[in-house]
Scaffold this active site. Structure first.
Site, PDB file in Angstrom:
ATOM      1  N   ASN A 123      52.415  41.207  45.165  1.00  8.55           N
ATOM      2  CA  ASN A 123      51.830  39.897  44.897  1.00  8.55           C
ATOM      3  C   ASN A 123      52.548  39.320  43.684  1.00  8.55           C
ATOM      4  OD1 ASN A 123      50.282  37.665  44.349  1.00  8.55           O
ATOM      5  ND2 ASN A 123      48.468  38.810  43.702  1.00  8.55           N
ATOM      6  N   HIS A 128      41.601  36.848  46.367  1.00  6.44           N
ATOM      7  CA  HIS A 128      42.059  37.499  45.130  1.00  6.44           C
ATOM      8  C   HIS A 128      41.126  37.103  43.990  1.00  6.44           C
ATOM      9  CE1 HIS A 128      44.504  38.685  41.731  1.00  6.44           C
ATOM     10  NE2 HIS A 128      45.210  39.434  42.573  1.00  6.44           N
ATOM     11  N   LYS A 177      52.346  36.428  42.435  1.00  5.73           N
ATOM     12  CA  LYS A 177      51.542  35.442  41.687  1.00  5.73           C
ATOM     13  C   LYS A 177      52.418  34.227  41.346  1.00  5.73           C
ATOM     14  CE  LYS A 177      48.810  39.228  39.942  1.00  5.73           C
ATOM     15  NZ  LYS A 177      47.751  39.642  39.058  1.00  5.73           N
ATOM     16  N   GLU A 196      40.384  45.759  44.749  1.00  7.70           N
ATOM     17  CA  GLU A 196      41.000  45.514  43.455  1.00  7.70           C
ATOM     18  C   GLU A 196      39.915  45.364  42.393  1.00  7.70           C
ATOM     19  OE1 GLU A 196      45.184  43.784  43.959  1.00  7.70           O
ATOM     20  OE2 GLU A 196      43.808  42.107  43.996  1.00  7.70           O
ATOM     21  N   GLY A 212      46.187  43.719  36.116  1.00  4.13           N
ATOM     22  CA  GLY A 212      47.013  43.214  35.024  1.00  4.13           C
ATOM     23  C   GLY A 212      46.608  43.738  33.659  1.00  4.13           C
ATOM     24  N   GLY A 252      52.131  43.032  38.878  1.00  3.26           N
ATOM     25  CA  GLY A 252      53.236  43.096  37.914  1.00  3.26           C
ATOM     26  C   GLY A 252      54.422  43.937  38.358  1.00  3.26           C
ATOM     27  N   SER A 300      46.956  47.468  38.407  1.00  2.00           N
ATOM     28  CA  SER A 300      47.858  48.226  37.537  1.00  2.00           C
ATOM     29  C   SER A 300      48.460  49.457  38.215  1.00  2.00           C
ATOM     30  CB  SER A 300      47.161  48.600  36.224  1.00  2.00           C
ATOM     31  OG  SER A 300      46.768  47.424  35.532  1.00  2.00           O
ATOM     32  N   GLU A 319      41.630  36.347  41.042  1.00  4.13           N
ATOM     33  CA  GLU A 319      42.070  35.184  40.247  1.00  4.13           C
ATOM     34  C   GLU A 319      41.683  33.879  40.936  1.00  4.13           C
ATOM     35  OE1 GLU A 319      46.147  36.444  39.831  1.00  4.13           O
ATOM     36  OE2 GLU A 319      45.481  38.118  38.600  1.00  4.13           O
TER      37      GLU A 319
END
Ligand code: PEP
Length: 250
Positions: free
Chosen positions: A9, A96, A11, A168, A174, A235, A213, A98
């Site tokens: 992902n 997600h 982002k 998640e 993150g 990430g 993570s 976010e």
């Protein structure tokens, strides 16, 4: 045997040129990943058309990170599921944390998005997971159950067969704080038990990815858990060597 999947992902990262370079690097290393592992990259919308062309004929699949909850029309700034499918992408990330947190995406909106994605031939990568305070209050199972029941349990079993789930925990996204493999396994098994109430044995066939993570150092242990079928990687998916190393972790 369930599918093994590693999905990146990206982002809101990379320009189209940077994305092209990253995909080029992934294509040059993908042969290192065992054939049975499905690899997906989720780029920003602006990259989808060239990325589909660049990935065409390869074993890396393409995903968007969102789509609209409306079919078409006067929704300035939105991108429909039909538009995403027309780029050549096969998947779309939905739900997600976010999007839930910063853009107010409710379960009702996410059900609309999921239905539209499926109607347009996109496979949803549907994310669920609790916040830190919810885990600390010991309501994490209830939170995840509600998220599943509001969307995934509203689908037919044919629709479910197209869906990939991603657990998640929001506190791990993150943050560098990964769930332990025991925490991931416990929740993945629970998710399967919630699905089984409506879908019976089909729950055993649903791929459930872990996200939060995940890194080359912790992926092997996470992926060794019986109900963890891979990862949704944020990430670390922006670094080709790390993403490929994670995909080799089964
Ligand atoms: C994500 O955003 O889906 C994610 C898992 O991010 P990270 O790997 O950076 O925690």
């Amino acid at each position: 045997m369930r599918r093994k999947i590693v999905a990146g992902n990206w982002k809101m990262n990379t320009t189209p040129a940077e994305g092209k370079a990253l995909i080029g690097e992934l294509l040059s290393k993908i042969a290192d990943v065992p054939a049975g592992v499905e690899v997906i990259v989720s780029t920003p919308f602006t990259h989808l058309v060239p990325a589909a062309e660049q990935l065409s004929g390869s074993r890396i699949a393409l995903s968007a990170q969102n789509c609209a909850n409306k079919e078409s029309g006067a929704y300035t700034g939105e991108i429909s599921a039909k538009m995403v499918a027309a780029t050549g992408a096969q998947y779309v990330i939905l739900g997600h944390s976010e999007r839930r947190e910063y853009y107010g995406e409710t379960d009702a909106i996410l059900l609309e998005k999921t239905k539209l994605a499926l109607e347009n031939g996109l496979a949803p990568i549907f994310c669920i997971g609790e916040k830190l305070e919810e885990r600390e209050s010991n309501i994490h199972f209830d939170v995840v159950k509600t998220q599943i029941e509001a969307v995934v349990c509203q689908l037919s079993s044919e629709e479910l067969s197209k869906v990939v789930l991603a657990y998640e925990p929001v506190w791990a996204i993150g943050t560098g704080k990964t769930a332990t493999s025991e925490q991931a396994q416990e929740m993945h098994a629970y998710i399967r038990s919630v699905l089984a109430v409506k879908f019976g044995k089909q729950a055993e066939e649903v791929a459930i990815l872990y996200g939060g993570s995940a890194k080359p150092g912790n992926a092997p242990e996470l992926f060794s858990q019986p109900d963890v079928d891979g990862g949704l990687i944020g990430g670390a998916s922006l670094v080709a060597d790390d993403f490929i190393a994670i995909a080799k972790s089964f």
